[in-house]
Design a protein around this motif. Structure first.
Motif, PDB file in Angstrom:
ATOM      1  N   PRO A  13       0.752  -1.138   0.045  1.00 47.72           N
ATOM      2  CA  PRO A  13       0.119   0.009   0.036  1.00 47.72           C
ATOM      3  C   PRO A  13       0.915   1.208   0.046  1.00 47.72           C
ATOM      4  CG  PRO A  13       0.020  -0.748   2.259  1.00 47.72           C
ATOM      5  CD  PRO A  13       0.999  -1.827   1.524  1.00 47.72           C
ATOM      6  N   THR A  14       2.158   1.297  -0.009  1.00 49.08           N
ATOM      7  CA  THR A  14       2.814   2.380  -0.012  1.00 49.08           C
ATOM      8  C   THR A  14       2.473   3.664  -0.717  1.00 49.08           C
ATOM      9  OG1 THR A  14       4.747   0.787   0.535  1.00 49.08           O
ATOM     10  CG2 THR A  14       5.513   3.076  -0.019  1.00 49.08           C
ATOM     11  N   GLN A  15       2.461   3.388  -1.999  1.00 52.64           N
ATOM     12  CA  GLN A  15       1.992   4.526  -2.980  1.00 52.64           C
ATOM     13  C   GLN A  15       0.579   5.137  -2.899  1.00 52.64           C
ATOM     14  OE1 GLN A  15       4.403   5.570  -4.888  1.00 52.64           O
ATOM     15  NE2 GLN A  15       5.643   3.805  -4.525  1.00 52.64           N
ATOM     16  N   HIS A  16      -0.285   4.397  -2.049  1.00 54.85           N
ATOM     17  CA  HIS A  16      -1.541   4.963  -1.678  1.00 54.85           C
ATOM     18  C   HIS A  16      -1.384   6.184  -0.429  1.00 54.85           C
ATOM     19  CE1 HIS A  16      -4.170   2.464  -4.287  1.00 54.85           C
ATOM     20  NE2 HIS A  16      -3.491   1.525  -3.617  1.00 54.85           N
ATOM     21  N   HIS A  17      -0.438   5.766   0.482  1.00 52.08           N
ATOM     22  CA  HIS A  17      -0.346   6.174   1.759  1.00 52.08           C
ATOM     23  C   HIS A  17       0.777   7.089   1.749  1.00 52.08           C
ATOM     24  CE1 HIS A  17      -3.694   4.037   3.189  1.00 52.08           C
ATOM     25  NE2 HIS A  17      -3.292   2.927   2.924  1.00 52.08           N
ATOM     26  N   TRP A  18       1.836   6.949   1.107  1.00 47.56           N
ATOM     27  CA  TRP A  18       3.242   7.918   1.185  1.00 47.56           C
ATOM     28  C   TRP A  18       3.427   8.678   0.060  1.00 47.56           C
ATOM     29  CZ3 TRP A  18       5.966   8.014   5.627  1.00 47.56           C
ATOM     30  CH2 TRP A  18       5.574   7.216   6.636  1.00 47.56           C
ATOM     31  N   LEU A  19       4.024   9.833   0.265  1.00 47.13           N
ATOM     32  CA  LEU A  19       4.610  10.765  -0.913  1.00 47.13           C
ATOM     33  C   LEU A  19       6.301  10.754  -0.805  1.00 47.13           C
ATOM     34  CD1 LEU A  19       2.351  13.850  -0.594  1.00 47.13           C
ATOM     35  CD2 LEU A  19       2.030  12.114  -2.452  1.00 47.13           C
ATOM     36  N   HIS A  20       6.833  10.833  -2.021  1.00 46.95           N
ATOM     37  CA  HIS A  20       8.177  10.689  -1.758  1.00 46.95           C
ATOM     38  C   HIS A  20       9.008  11.683  -2.758  1.00 46.95           C
ATOM     39  CE1 HIS A  20       7.146   7.433  -4.847  1.00 46.95           C
ATOM     40  NE2 HIS A  20       8.380   8.146  -5.388  1.00 46.95           N
ATOM     41  N   HIS A  21      10.242  12.266  -2.359  1.00 44.22           N
ATOM     42  CA  HIS A  21      10.902  13.149  -3.217  1.00 44.22           C
ATOM     43  C   HIS A  21      12.270  13.105  -3.044  1.00 44.22           C
ATOM     44  CE1 HIS A  21      11.751  17.093  -0.608  1.00 44.22           C
ATOM     45  NE2 HIS A  21      11.933  15.999   0.102  1.00 44.22           N
ATOM     46  N   ILE A  22      13.043  13.840  -3.956  1.00 45.42           N
ATOM     47  CA  ILE A  22      14.521  14.049  -3.673  1.00 45.42           C
ATOM     48  C   ILE A  22      14.758  15.446  -3.811  1.00 45.42           C
ATOM     49  CG2 ILE A  22      16.688  13.572  -5.141  1.00 45.42           C
ATOM     50  CD1 ILE A  22      15.893  11.081  -4.532  1.00 45.42           C
ATOM     51  N   PRO A  23      15.008  16.053  -2.688  1.00 47.19           N
ATOM     52  CA  PRO A  23      15.217  17.594  -2.605  1.00 47.19           C
ATOM     53  C   PRO A  23      16.539  18.048  -3.392  1.00 47.19           C
ATOM     54  CG  PRO A  23      15.850  16.603  -0.511  1.00 47.19           C
ATOM     55  CD  PRO A  23      15.258  15.462  -1.409  1.00 47.19           C
ATOM     56  N   LYS A  24      16.418  19.297  -3.709  1.00 52.21           N
ATOM     57  CA  LYS A  24      17.853  19.992  -4.240  1.00 52.21           C
ATOM     58  C   LYS A  24      18.901  19.823  -2.911  1.00 52.21           C
ATOM     59  CE  LYS A  24      15.494  23.203  -7.300  1.00 52.21           C
ATOM     60  NZ  LYS A  24      15.890  22.377  -8.507  1.00 52.21           N
ATOM     61  N   THR A  25      20.150  20.240  -3.179  1.00 52.18           N
ATOM     62  CA  THR A  25      21.124  20.215  -2.197  1.00 52.18           C
ATOM     63  C   THR A  25      22.024  21.292  -2.651  1.00 52.18           C
ATOM     64  OG1 THR A  25      22.709  18.980  -0.707  1.00 52.18           O
ATOM     65  CG2 THR A  25      22.375  18.079  -2.701  1.00 52.18           C
ATOM     66  N   ALA A  26      22.639  21.998  -1.785  1.00 50.68           N
ATOM     67  CA  ALA A  26      23.807  22.897  -2.051  1.00 50.68           C
ATOM     68  C   ALA A  26      25.250  22.216  -2.211  1.00 50.68           C
ATOM     69  CB  ALA A  26      23.599  24.279  -1.154  1.00 50.68           C
ATOM     70  N   LYS A  27      25.095  21.157  -1.556  1.00 51.88           N
ATOM     71  CA  LYS A  27      26.507  20.501  -1.352  1.00 51.88           C
ATOM     72  C   LYS A  27      26.996  19.955  -2.819  1.00 51.88           C
ATOM     73  CE  LYS A  27      25.547  17.923   2.815  1.00 51.88           C
ATOM     74  NZ  LYS A  27      25.028  16.518   3.012  1.00 51.88           N
ATOM     75  N   ALA A  28      28.119  19.828  -2.953  1.00 47.81           N
ATOM     76  CA  ALA A  28      28.745  19.558  -4.289  1.00 47.81           C
ATOM     77  C   ALA A  28      28.501  18.016  -4.273  1.00 47.81           C
ATOM     78  CB  ALA A  28      30.230  19.955  -4.244  1.00 47.81           C
ATOM     79  N   VAL A  29      27.635  17.493  -5.090  1.00 49.95           N
ATOM     80  CA  VAL A  29      27.524  16.082  -5.360  1.00 49.95           C
ATOM     81  C   VAL A  29      27.734  15.501  -6.916  1.00 49.95           C
ATOM     82  CG1 VAL A  29      25.870  15.796  -3.413  1.00 49.95           C
ATOM     83  CG2 VAL A  29      25.115  16.539  -5.754  1.00 49.95           C
ATOM     84  N   GLN A  30      28.257  14.229  -6.955  1.00 48.78           N
ATOM     85  CA  GLN A  30      28.592  13.477  -8.158  1.00 48.78           C
ATOM     86  C   GLN A  30      27.189  13.390  -8.772  1.00 48.78           C
ATOM     87  OE1 GLN A  30      31.684  13.083  -9.641  1.00 48.78           O
ATOM     88  NE2 GLN A  30      32.116  14.451  -7.744  1.00 48.78           N
ATOM     89  N   PRO A  31      27.179  13.392 -10.450  1.00 46.66           N
ATOM     90  CA  PRO A  31      25.928  12.875 -10.976  1.00 46.66           C
ATOM     91  C   PRO A  31      25.577  11.560 -10.407  1.00 46.66           C
ATOM     92  CG  PRO A  31      27.511  13.685 -12.433  1.00 46.66           C
ATOM     93  CD  PRO A  31      28.201  13.527 -11.138  1.00 46.66           C
ATOM     94  N   ARG A  32      24.025  11.528 -10.439  1.00 43.96           N
ATOM     95  CA  ARG A  32      23.514  10.201  -9.941  1.00 43.96           C
ATOM     96  C   ARG A  32      22.417   9.742 -11.007  1.00 43.96           C
ATOM     97  NH1 ARG A  32      17.926   9.621  -7.380  1.00 43.96           N
ATOM     98  NH2 ARG A  32      17.915   7.605  -6.298  1.00 43.96           N
ATOM     99  N   ILE A  33      22.298   8.439 -11.205  1.00 44.14           N
ATOM    100  CA  ILE A  33      21.386   7.779 -12.181  1.00 44.14           C
ATOM    101  C   ILE A  33      20.368   6.867 -11.136  1.00 44.14           C
ATOM    102  CG2 ILE A  33      21.004   6.084 -13.937  1.00 44.14           C
ATOM    103  CD1 ILE A  33      23.583   7.218 -15.302  1.00 44.14           C
ATOM    104  N   ASN A  34      19.125   7.097 -11.438  1.00 44.71           N
ATOM    105  CA  ASN A  34      18.243   6.198 -10.680  1.00 44.71           C
ATOM    106  C   ASN A  34      17.354   5.494 -11.727  1.00 44.71           C
ATOM    107  OD1 ASN A  34      14.961   7.047  -9.520  1.00 44.71           O
ATOM    108  ND2 ASN A  34      16.235   5.581  -8.591  1.00 44.71           N
TER     109      ASN A  34
END
Length: 196
Positions: free
Chosen positions: A167-188
């Motif tokens: 039931p996760t998608q019925h009851h929960w929202l999710h996100h990836i926030p922006k960050t000011a940190k220097a981060v390497q590229p990420r593939i999901n």
């Protein structure tokens, strides 16, 4: 279920996480190949009546088309590498997937807003298997209706697998926030089963 996939204690949800699902150095090889082999696109979405470029690059591969955020995605045929990753994820989760949405977060300024993967084509209780490669990013989940439950934050590490089902998608929202940190590229890579 893969022994590395540990359940997270969340009400109204079925979520599992394996922080080191893909071992080094294999995860580095996968990341480099995906950056080169995937046909990345800069899509635009309508926000407040205006077309805005998405804050990430995307690609859709699989057996079925799919519509989200008003974007109709025509699938590209499976790359051998994506087939290989799909088999690994299917074996770990015990679920079948016929499509994958890939997101490329080029820097900390690329992000994903609050949402749930609850489109009708995914069925009543979809299984979403999310494989992360590259720079670590913070992932957050928040309950749709229960304010007494604090948001949950997970660091999605290089080579991690997050499985959301039941039931996760019925009851929960999710996100990836922006960050000011220097981060390497990420593939999901989010593997899913599209009906129809």
């Amino acid at each position: 279920m893969h022994p590395h996939l540990q359940p997270l204690s969340l009400p109204d949800a079925e979520v599992y996480f394996a922080p080191a699902f893909v071992p080094a150095p294999q995860r580095d090889v996968y990341l480099e190949r995906l950056l080169q082999e995937v046909n990345w696109q800069q899509e635009s979405i309508k926000l407040f009546g205006k077309l805005q470029p998405m804050p990430r690059l995307t690609a859709w591969y699989g057996d079925k088309g799919y519509t989200y955020s008003g974007l109709e995605n025509k699938p590209q045929p499976w790359l051998p590498l994506l087939q290989e990753l799909r088999e690994r994820v299917q074996e770990a989760s015990g679920r079948a997937y016929n499509s994958v949405l890939l997101n490329l977060y080029r820097s900390g300024q690329d992000s994903m807003g609050w949402h749930s993967d609850n489109e009708p084509e995914l069925g009543q209780e979809p299984s979403i298997a999310s494989l992360s490669l590259g720079g670590e990013r913070r992932f957050a989940l928040k309950h749709r209706s229960r304010k007494d439950i604090a948001p949950v934050r997970i660091i999605l590490s290089h080579g991690s697998l997050l499985l959301m089902q039941g039931p996760t998608q019925h009851h929960w929202l999710h996100h990836i926030p922006k960050t000011a940190k220097a981060v390497q590229p990420r593939i999901n890579l989010t593997f899913r089963y599209v009906k129809g």
